[in-house]
Design an enzyme around this catalytic site. Sequence first.
Site, PDB file in Angstrom:
ATOM      1  N   HIS A 106      36.697  -2.590  43.241  1.00 30.83           N
ATOM      2  CA  HIS A 106      37.791  -2.921  42.295  1.00 30.83           C
ATOM      3  C   HIS A 106      39.245  -2.571  42.697  1.00 30.83           C
ATOM      4  O   HIS A 106      39.328  -1.554  43.588  1.00 30.83           O
ATOM      5  CB  HIS A 106      37.529  -1.993  40.847  1.00 30.83           C
ATOM      6  CG  HIS A 106      36.136  -2.136  40.428  1.00 30.83           C
ATOM      7  ND1 HIS A 106      35.297  -1.418  40.908  1.00 30.83           N
ATOM      8  CD2 HIS A 106      35.822  -2.876  39.340  1.00 30.83           C
ATOM      9  CE1 HIS A 106      33.861  -1.512  40.143  1.00 30.83           C
ATOM     10  NE2 HIS A 106      34.371  -2.555  39.101  1.00 30.83           N
ATOM     11  N   ASP A 109      39.866   1.062  42.639  1.00 32.43           N
ATOM     12  CA  ASP A 109      39.106   1.917  43.309  1.00 32.43           C
ATOM     13  C   ASP A 109      40.017   2.075  44.731  1.00 32.43           C
ATOM     14  O   ASP A 109      39.931   3.282  45.226  1.00 32.43           O
ATOM     15  CB  ASP A 109      37.807   1.403  44.079  1.00 32.43           C
ATOM     16  CG  ASP A 109      36.935   0.845  42.887  1.00 32.43           C
ATOM     17  OD1 ASP A 109      36.809   1.569  41.971  1.00 32.43           O
ATOM     18  OD2 ASP A 109      36.028  -0.091  43.260  1.00 32.43           O
ATOM     19  N   GLU A 237      28.690 -11.499  36.439  1.00 34.03           N
ATOM     20  CA  GLU A 237      27.749 -10.434  36.710  1.00 34.03           C
ATOM     21  C   GLU A 237      27.314 -10.239  35.138  1.00 34.03           C
ATOM     22  O   GLU A 237      27.897  -9.517  34.395  1.00 34.03           O
ATOM     23  CB  GLU A 237      28.388  -9.119  37.085  1.00 34.03           C
ATOM     24  CG  GLU A 237      27.421  -8.246  37.397  1.00 34.03           C
ATOM     25  CD  GLU A 237      27.966  -6.673  38.026  1.00 34.03           C
ATOM     26  OE1 GLU A 237      28.570  -6.985  38.908  1.00 34.03           O
ATOM     27  OE2 GLU A 237      27.344  -5.763  37.773  1.00 34.03           O
ATOM     28  N   HIS A 276      20.914  -4.230  34.991  1.00 34.53           N
ATOM     29  CA  HIS A 276      21.329  -5.105  33.943  1.00 34.53           C
ATOM     30  C   HIS A 276      20.242  -5.864  33.442  1.00 34.53           C
ATOM     31  O   HIS A 276      19.960  -6.141  32.251  1.00 34.53           O
ATOM     32  CB  HIS A 276      22.447  -6.016  34.409  1.00 34.53           C
ATOM     33  CG  HIS A 276      23.583  -4.949  34.712  1.00 34.53           C
ATOM     34  ND1 HIS A 276      25.044  -5.778  35.173  1.00 34.53           N
ATOM     35  CD2 HIS A 276      24.009  -3.601  34.687  1.00 34.53           C
ATOM     36  CE1 HIS A 276      25.844  -4.582  35.369  1.00 34.53           C
ATOM     37  NE2 HIS A 276      25.135  -3.311  35.314  1.00 34.53           N
ATOM     38  N   ASP A 312      21.996   2.266  31.603  1.00 28.47           N
ATOM     39  CA  ASP A 312      22.372   1.983  32.930  1.00 28.47           C
ATOM     40  C   ASP A 312      22.390   3.102  33.810  1.00 28.47           C
ATOM     41  O   ASP A 312      23.489   3.690  34.116  1.00 28.47           O
ATOM     42  CB  ASP A 312      23.557   0.990  33.019  1.00 28.47           C
ATOM     43  CG  ASP A 312      23.940   0.185  34.163  1.00 28.47           C
ATOM     44  OD1 ASP A 312      22.868   0.209  35.235  1.00 28.47           O
ATOM     45  OD2 ASP A 312      24.958  -0.284  34.335  1.00 28.47           O
TER      46      ASP A 312
HETATM   47  C1  XLS Z   1      28.915  -2.016  35.669  1.00 31.38           C
HETATM   48  C2  XLS Z   1      29.155  -3.166  36.897  1.00 31.38           C
HETATM   49  C3  XLS Z   1      30.151  -2.834  37.680  1.00 31.38           C
HETATM   50  C4  XLS Z   1      30.373  -4.001  38.268  1.00 31.38           C
HETATM   51  C5  XLS Z   1      31.852  -4.403  38.938  1.00 31.38           C
HETATM   52  O1  XLS Z   1      27.823  -1.604  35.182  1.00 31.38           O
HETATM   53  O2  XLS Z   1      27.648  -3.001  37.434  1.00 31.38           O
HETATM   54  O3  XLS Z   1      30.054  -1.859  38.703  1.00 31.38           O
HETATM   55  O4  XLS Z   1      29.432  -4.356  39.218  1.00 31.38           O
HETATM   56  O5  XLS Z   1      32.757  -4.245  37.965  1.00 31.38           O
HETATM   57 NI    NI Z   2      27.382  -4.165  39.204  1.00 28.58          NI
END
Ligand code: XLS
Ligand code: NI
Length: 441
Positions: A106, A109, A237, A276, A312
Amino acid sequence: MGVSGAKEFYKGIGQINFEGKESDNPLAFRYYNPDQIVAGKTMREHFKFAISYWHSFGGHGSDLFGGGTRSFVWDEYKEPIRAAKNRADAAFEFISKMGFDYFCFHDFDLVQEGETFAQSELRLATMTDYLKEKKNATGIKALWGTANCFSHPRYMNGAATNPDFNIVARAGAQVKLALDATIALDGENFVIWGGREGYLSLLNTDMARELDHMAQFLTQVRDYGRQQGFKGGFLLEPKPMEPSKHQYDFDCATTIGFLREYGLEKDFKLNIEVNHATLAQHTFQHELEVAAKAGMLGSIDANRGDYHNGWDTAQFPNNIQEVTEAMLVFLKAGGVQGGGVNFDAKIRRNSTDIEDIFLAHIGGADIFARALLTADKIITSSPYESLRAQRYSSFDTGKGKEFEDGKLNLTDLYTIAKENGEIQLQSGKQELFENIINRYI
Ligand code: XLS
Ligand code: NI
């Protein structure tokens, strides 16, 4: 400090090598042999393993009930650029020692977000240059970049779907810079994860308008990227919830429907994350299959959930059954399109030794490698494929074939059924299929 990284952060840990499954060395690969060819490609090419910058070099182990348990040597400097360069040195040392080729990041990061937008922009540009040097010196590449449009309080009501236009614009500016950084680093993909693109309550939410805004936003991201010469994949995602009660990119099927509704399906694919999938009440392999069918299997965020927790947990993968079944889908789909396997996983809060992050990635890579080898054997030398095909053989010839070819109407089906009389039951053989998988594991 120079690009070569004068300082060693992971002291006492050397290069992680493949030693084979008889090895007793916990700091060695037992199945992941980067140069071994499986189904026509090396393991390295199949997986393109990536380290996630945030969990591995930024995750201090805090949770809802307590602060961090790990203090990283590279955080010793308070000054943000110095700290960020130190962190980059540690990251590249770690990735080199693992023998992986990629990282994912990110924007914030790479360096701590500034007090002002202008300051953030400057910091990001400085760090992009620094990472470019490191990339050129080591050959370690960016699998994907992304913008963190969910942590800062300004995004509490969403980023692209925020009801306040000024926040949407701010998110746009942030994504532009993150995309610029990704392009400058020759990043192979750009990910968008909409952690707060959704709602906490439908009562105060105009869902239709928010979805239109999200599509408008993604269209502009795509157009800008292509204008800048970005040829990589844009990846959404899916995740159903957390932190929002409901997230618009709920699962693969929902996200594919959204992309098609707004004409974005040519440029966007999916980045599929194991935990997820399970949060959405699907299996990982189901999500891969849905994406593969749509030609949108872009990349994988590897981790796993906990059978007993509903959130998660993003643990490192180690479920051989799950990953083997996933690799069956993966191999049949010809792998991922343009992406790789990013370990979007964190070690547990009480894993506090410096070697733990190595052990975690070794285990993750080994599980994928072992699963790939097993899946390949199942496909090439077990009756699995033919048994499955056999179940559909009534569509291979005759009336079944005519149906598949669109040559039979409903009245034709009526006539056929009437002539058929009573039909013999065909067993689904689920237990046999399960036994075959277990036999090859
Ligand atoms: C969080 C997500 C995050 C994405 C990137 O649950 O998995 O890490 O992969 O923003
Ligand atoms: Ni992710």
